[in-house]
Write a protein that holds these residues in place. Structure first.
Motif, PDB file in Angstrom:
ATOM      1  N   THR A 465       0.877  -1.157   0.213  1.00 55.26           N
ATOM      2  CA  THR A 465       0.070  -0.033  -0.193  1.00 55.26           C
ATOM      3  C   THR A 465       0.967   1.187  -0.081  1.00 55.26           C
ATOM      4  OG1 THR A 465      -1.978  -1.044   1.200  1.00 55.26           O
ATOM      5  CG2 THR A 465      -2.109   1.195   1.303  1.00 55.26           C
ATOM      6  N   VAL A 466       0.584   2.119  -0.977  1.00 60.39           N
ATOM      7  CA  VAL A 466       1.420   3.358  -1.025  1.00 60.39           C
ATOM      8  C   VAL A 466       0.735   4.469  -1.336  1.00 60.39           C
ATOM      9  CG1 VAL A 466       3.199   4.639  -2.418  1.00 60.39           C
ATOM     10  CG2 VAL A 466       3.470   2.194  -2.200  1.00 60.39           C
ATOM     11  N   ASP A 467       0.441   5.414  -0.364  1.00 61.22           N
ATOM     12  CA  ASP A 467      -0.454   6.501  -0.363  1.00 61.22           C
ATOM     13  C   ASP A 467       0.499   7.621  -0.736  1.00 61.22           C
ATOM     14  OD1 ASP A 467      -2.831   8.000  -0.379  1.00 61.22           O
ATOM     15  OD2 ASP A 467      -2.645   8.392   1.639  1.00 61.22           O
ATOM     16  N   VAL A 468       0.157   8.331  -1.884  1.00 64.40           N
ATOM     17  CA  VAL A 468       0.989   9.635  -2.391  1.00 64.40           C
ATOM     18  C   VAL A 468       0.447  10.891  -1.872  1.00 64.40           C
ATOM     19  CG1 VAL A 468       1.953  10.570  -4.484  1.00 64.40           C
ATOM     20  CG2 VAL A 468       1.732   8.119  -4.277  1.00 64.40           C
ATOM     21  N   LEU A 469       1.378  11.674  -1.584  1.00 62.53           N
ATOM     22  CA  LEU A 469       1.283  13.077  -1.141  1.00 62.53           C
ATOM     23  C   LEU A 469       2.185  14.048  -2.322  1.00 62.53           C
ATOM     24  CD1 LEU A 469       1.774  12.882   2.758  1.00 62.53           C
ATOM     25  CD2 LEU A 469      -0.233  12.267   1.426  1.00 62.53           C
ATOM     26  N   ALA A 470       1.379  15.355  -2.390  1.00 67.26           N
ATOM     27  CA  ALA A 470       2.536  16.238  -3.029  1.00 67.26           C
ATOM     28  C   ALA A 470       2.210  17.718  -2.539  1.00 67.26           C
ATOM     29  CB  ALA A 470       1.693  16.096  -4.567  1.00 67.26           C
ATOM     30  N   PHE A 471       3.326  18.472  -2.422  1.00 64.53           N
ATOM     31  CA  PHE A 471       3.385  19.577  -1.806  1.00 64.53           C
ATOM     32  C   PHE A 471       3.663  20.612  -2.750  1.00 64.53           C
ATOM     33  CE2 PHE A 471       4.199  16.531   1.380  1.00 64.53           C
ATOM     34  CZ  PHE A 471       3.193  16.701   2.258  1.00 64.53           C
ATOM     35  N   LEU A 472       2.787  21.665  -3.050  1.00 62.98           N
ATOM     36  CA  LEU A 472       3.498  22.818  -3.975  1.00 62.98           C
ATOM     37  C   LEU A 472       4.123  24.000  -2.980  1.00 62.98           C
ATOM     38  CD1 LEU A 472       1.218  21.492  -5.442  1.00 62.98           C
ATOM     39  CD2 LEU A 472       0.699  23.686  -6.622  1.00 62.98           C
ATOM     40  N   ALA A 473       5.653  24.228  -2.982  1.00 61.18           N
ATOM     41  CA  ALA A 473       6.059  24.594  -1.871  1.00 61.18           C
ATOM     42  C   ALA A 473       7.275  25.845  -2.712  1.00 61.18           C
ATOM     43  CB  ALA A 473       6.915  23.726  -1.181  1.00 61.18           C
ATOM     44  N   ASP A 474       7.781  26.483  -1.825  1.00 59.92           N
ATOM     45  CA  ASP A 474       8.753  27.473  -2.122  1.00 59.92           C
ATOM     46  C   ASP A 474      10.118  26.876  -2.150  1.00 59.92           C
ATOM     47  OD1 ASP A 474       9.452  27.279   0.519  1.00 59.92           O
ATOM     48  OD2 ASP A 474       8.660  29.489   1.079  1.00 59.92           O
ATOM     49  N   THR A 475      11.237  27.408  -2.281  1.00 60.75           N
ATOM     50  CA  THR A 475      12.564  26.868  -2.256  1.00 60.75           C
ATOM     51  C   THR A 475      13.003  26.618  -0.969  1.00 60.75           C
ATOM     52  OG1 THR A 475      13.380  29.253  -2.115  1.00 60.75           O
ATOM     53  CG2 THR A 475      13.304  28.403  -4.354  1.00 60.75           C
ATOM     54  N   GLU A 476      12.110  26.978   0.023  1.00 59.50           N
ATOM     55  CA  GLU A 476      12.482  26.403   1.542  1.00 59.50           C
ATOM     56  C   GLU A 476      11.677  25.317   1.854  1.00 59.50           C
ATOM     57  OE1 GLU A 476      12.621  30.005   3.661  1.00 59.50           O
ATOM     58  OE2 GLU A 476      14.826  30.392   2.974  1.00 59.50           O
ATOM     59  N   ASP A 477      10.918  24.758   0.846  1.00 61.74           N
ATOM     60  CA  ASP A 477       9.965  23.545   1.213  1.00 61.74           C
ATOM     61  C   ASP A 477       8.658  23.844   1.941  1.00 61.74           C
ATOM     62  OD1 ASP A 477      11.731  21.320   0.160  1.00 61.74           O
ATOM     63  OD2 ASP A 477      12.850  21.807   1.586  1.00 61.74           O
ATOM     64  N   GLN A 478       8.441  25.156   1.881  1.00 59.67           N
ATOM     65  CA  GLN A 478       7.252  25.700   2.818  1.00 59.67           C
ATOM     66  C   GLN A 478       6.043  25.864   1.757  1.00 59.67           C
ATOM     67  OE1 GLN A 478       7.186  25.827   6.490  1.00 59.67           O
ATOM     68  NE2 GLN A 478       8.877  24.504   5.646  1.00 59.67           N
ATOM     69  N   VAL A 479       4.927  25.428   2.113  1.00 61.36           N
ATOM     70  CA  VAL A 479       3.654  25.700   1.161  1.00 61.36           C
ATOM     71  C   VAL A 479       3.241  27.070   1.360  1.00 61.36           C
ATOM     72  CG1 VAL A 479       2.818  23.338   0.927  1.00 61.36           C
ATOM     73  CG2 VAL A 479       2.066  24.660   2.857  1.00 61.36           C
ATOM     74  N   ARG A 480       2.378  27.553   0.432  1.00 62.62           N
ATOM     75  CA  ARG A 480       1.799  29.079   0.575  1.00 62.62           C
ATOM     76  C   ARG A 480       0.833  28.890   1.455  1.00 62.62           C
ATOM     77  NH1 ARG A 480       0.018  30.135  -5.325  1.00 62.62           N
ATOM     78  NH2 ARG A 480      -0.668  28.112  -4.779  1.00 62.62           N
ATOM     79  N   ALA A 481      -0.186  27.863   1.458  1.00 64.29           N
ATOM     80  CA  ALA A 481      -1.447  27.598   2.282  1.00 64.29           C
ATOM     81  C   ALA A 481      -1.440  26.174   2.216  1.00 64.29           C
ATOM     82  CB  ALA A 481      -2.385  28.286   1.791  1.00 64.29           C
ATOM     83  N   SER A 522       7.898  27.245  -6.656  1.00 65.22           N
ATOM     84  CA  SER A 522       9.163  26.883  -6.856  1.00 65.22           C
ATOM     85  C   SER A 522       9.520  25.249  -6.996  1.00 65.22           C
ATOM     86  CB  SER A 522      10.192  27.612  -6.051  1.00 65.22           C
ATOM     87  OG  SER A 522       9.979  29.088  -6.047  1.00 65.22           O
ATOM     88  N   ARG A 523       8.770  24.435  -6.255  1.00 64.66           N
ATOM     89  CA  ARG A 523       8.943  23.150  -6.147  1.00 64.66           C
ATOM     90  C   ARG A 523       7.546  22.524  -5.698  1.00 64.66           C
ATOM     91  NH1 ARG A 523      13.622  21.694  -1.918  1.00 64.66           N
ATOM     92  NH2 ARG A 523      14.676  21.961  -3.759  1.00 64.66           N
ATOM     93  N   VAL A 524       7.618  21.195  -6.508  1.00 61.73           N
ATOM     94  CA  VAL A 524       6.625  20.178  -6.157  1.00 61.73           C
ATOM     95  C   VAL A 524       7.456  19.079  -5.470  1.00 61.73           C
ATOM     96  CG1 VAL A 524       4.861  18.602  -6.945  1.00 61.73           C
ATOM     97  CG2 VAL A 524       5.102  21.023  -7.970  1.00 61.73           C
ATOM     98  N   ALA A 525       6.961  18.775  -4.008  1.00 59.49           N
ATOM     99  CA  ALA A 525       7.858  17.661  -3.351  1.00 59.49           C
ATOM    100  C   ALA A 525       6.711  16.438  -3.517  1.00 59.49           C
ATOM    101  CB  ALA A 525       7.756  18.054  -2.220  1.00 59.49           C
ATOM    102  N   ILE A 526       7.087  15.395  -4.070  1.00 58.50           N
ATOM    103  CA  ILE A 526       6.232  14.217  -4.097  1.00 58.50           C
ATOM    104  C   ILE A 526       6.609  13.156  -3.115  1.00 58.50           C
ATOM    105  CG2 ILE A 526       5.486  12.327  -5.672  1.00 58.50           C
ATOM    106  CD1 ILE A 526       6.191  13.928  -8.211  1.00 58.50           C
ATOM    107  N   ALA A 527       5.852  12.622  -2.318  1.00 54.90           N
ATOM    108  CA  ALA A 527       6.140  11.686  -1.154  1.00 54.90           C
ATOM    109  C   ALA A 527       5.287  10.728  -1.042  1.00 54.90           C
ATOM    110  CB  ALA A 527       6.111  12.560   0.282  1.00 54.90           C
TER     111      ALA A 527
END
Length: 600
Positions: A465-481, A522-527
């Motif tokens: 079982t693999v549950d995937v998450l994605a975060f639309l973030a800035d260059t410091e890995d922080q999301v806008r909201a 600036s970054r999309v993090a896929i987890a």
């Protein structure tokens, strides 16, 4: 005009359909007096602080909204226009709930006690119209529409429709369907989120009592205060501070008037969001100040160091190794042993498969491989059995059709790269897709700008079982909201830049559309997150819009954990670049969300 009532005809354009989280982009108001004559009119665009949503419907792009006021700046004027009047709107519950939600965030209730919905009035009149749309009513009453879905024009049209409808109601002696605006009907709202534009100042670290704030320091807010949070956030941003939506280990300062947690770590019961941030500040040792103290600190903010744009360097991709074009399946052994072999395969340019596929031609059997449920099937496939230490093939027993039995004592290492005369050398080099880049941890591949959509396939072994998450973030890995957190229950970003699809068992597709990416992302993090106790490799395959494989990586979490940060897709000027990461998070989804600034 109905018992000498006075009316305020209202229309709003919004970022979405949920007043609890979406925001108002435009408000228009036209007053109608008791005799039907028009009174004052007013309209304004608003900065929502978040993505404007369906621009193709309302036409309010980021560019058009640039420089518009925040709702707290106009709420007093809006209240003056509404006071003592019946609020009228087409689907009045929708408009009223959005305005009430904004007013609650701005700490300024609106003086409205009754509303009148023109949808309900039309139904009560039983008008012979083909639908209840504003266009249908306008056509029925002969009212011209100039700019549909523009709040100002829609309000003008609705005001004329209302005059005709009230006259019909008076002629037919129809009682108006007035609805009380009960404060208990007002929606629960989430606090205003920080718009998170890219702060131009580099992060200078934590704040210490007695020292001035420095531009680039990260500040978060929580709990009720004397000033609307949006205005306080805007003041902080103007001063050069980096306004955050959550408290993390990098937060410089938390602003709140709530009391400190008790000795047992409990925080006051304040509705959830503030409790989370207050406890996080205690856990990370983040300094906490009151709103008044913060206002004083804003008067003397020290100059920061300008943030340097990351240089656009060539992607870090190792040249094809001696195992290029070959695909190996590792079975047996402990999780650490199998992960080490898979990492070695990738370093040498080979593909480390997570399960049996048509591409697999080589098998690495570690101790205990025969206990794997797939072992009988692997024995019958005729795969090349390879030594776990050297990855060189073992000699076949002519009487056997499958690979050799798993070894229990590894052979003496031999450099695979020098084994150019091995009988298996090159027998997979011409396989379809052999041109795809195999990425090891930290390696990168550019995504060509002419491709409008990329698909990242994430899968584990069958049965996992693999549950995937994605975060639309800035260059410091922080999301806008928090809305920039894409997951199972919110599978797409509002602009469609990132979308998750789950149509195939044990596989999740992440659709990336760079052309729709907000400019401040600036970054999309896929987890990925797996259930407690489940481990093993995760395969990540990058395909272009034609389905061709362009890059692939097989990743084991380092260190092991339920959560794995699989990849970053980073903006590099006009390009986007895919980078294999493979970082483990013991806390699973909670750890990943906290790392990216999500308050949950």
């Amino acid at each position: 005009m109905g018992a000498r009532r006075r009316y305020a005809v209202v229309d709003v354009e919004t970022t979405g359909l949920r007043p609890s989280a979406d925001r108002v982009l435009q408000i228009a108001v036209i007053q109608l007096e008791a005799d039907g004559s028009p009174g004052r009119s007013w309209s304004t665009l608003l900065d929502p602080g978040i993505d404007p949503g369906p621009v193709h419907i309302h036409g309010l792009s980021r560019e058009r909204l640039a420089g518009a006021p925040l709702f707290p700046s106009v709420v007093h004027h809006l209240a003056e226009l509404l006071e003592g009047r019946v609020l009228v709107a087409h689907n009045a519950r929708f408009d009223w709930r959005f305005l009430a939600a904004e007013a609650r965030r701005a700490l300024h209730p609106l003086p409205v006690t009754e509303r009148l919905c023109t949808l309900a009035l039309t139904r009560r009149l039983d008008l012979p119209v083909p639908s209840l749309s504003l266009a249908s009513l306008a056509a029925h009453w002969g009212v011209a529409q100039s700019r549909p879905h523009d709040a100002e024009d829609d309000t003008r049209v609705l005001a004329e429709i209302l005059v005709h409808s009230l006259a019909a109601a008076r002629r037919l002696a129809v009682r108006l369907p007035l609805t009380p605006c009960d404060p208990h009907d007002e929606p629960v709202v989430y606090p205003a989120r920080a718009p998170r534009p890219l702060c131009p100042w580099a992060y200078p670290g934590r704040w210490s009592a007695g020292q001035p704030l420095v531009q680039g320091m990260k500040v978060a807010f929580t709990g009720p205060g004397a000033e609307p949070r949006e205005l306080l956030m805007a003041r902080a941003a103007r001063a050069g501070l980096d306004v955050m939506n959550a408290v993390s280990g990098r937060t410089s300062l938390l602003v709140t008037d709530l009391p400190a947690p008790t000795a047992t770590g409990a925080a006051p019961d304040d509705g959830g969001e503030a409790t989370v941030k207050r406890r996080a500040a205690a856990r990370f040792g983040t300094a906490v100040v009151s709103e008044a103290e913060f206002a004083a600190l804003l008067g003397d903010v020290a100059a920061g160091v300008p943030r340097q744009a990351p240089p656009v360097e060539p992607p870090r991709v190792a040249p094809p190794g001696p195992l290029a074009g070959r695909c190996y399946l590792v079975v047996g052994g402990s999780a650490a042993e199998a992960a080490e072999v898979r990492a070695r395969i990738g370093t040498l340019g080979g593909i480390a498969a997570v399960d049996v596929t048509a591409r697999v031609t080589h098998l690495v059997a570690l101790p205990g491989a025969e206990d794997d449920a797939r072992w009988p099937r692997l024995q019958a496939l005729g795969l090349h059995g390879c030594d776990p230490l050297t990855l060189a093939p073992r000699h076949r027993d002519p009487a056997r059709t499958g690979p050799t039995q798993p070894p229990h004592a590894p052979a003496t290492p031999a450099p695979v790269a020098d084994d150019a005369t091995a009988p298996w050398a090159g027998d997979d080099a011409a396989r379809p897709g052999g041109e795809a880049v195999v990425l090891t941890r930290g390696a990168e591949a550019d995504l060509t700008p002419e491709c409008p959509q990329w698909t990242v396939s994430v899968r584990g072994p069958d049965g996992s079982t693999v549950d995937v998450l994605a975060f639309l973030a800035d260059t410091e890995d922080q999301v806008r909201a928090d809305a920039d957190f894409v997951h199972r229950h919110a599978p797409a970003a509002a602009d469609g830049a990132v979308e998750l699809t789950r149509d195939t068992p044990h596989e999740v597709l992440v659709e990336l559309r760079p052309g729709r990416m907000p400019p401040d992302v600036s970054r999309v993090a896929i987890a990925a997150v797996r259930p407690e106790g489940e481990s093993g490799p995760i395969e990540v395959v990058v395909r272009d819009d034609a389905g061709a494989v362009r890059a692939r990586a097989t990743l084991d979490a380092v260190p092991p954990g339920r959560g794995v940060l699989l990849a970053h897709v980073d903006r590099r000027g006009a390009l986007w670049r895919f980078r294999a990461v493979g970082r483990g998070f013991v806390d699973g989804a909670e750890g990943l969300m906290a790392f990216h600034g999500i308050s949950w």
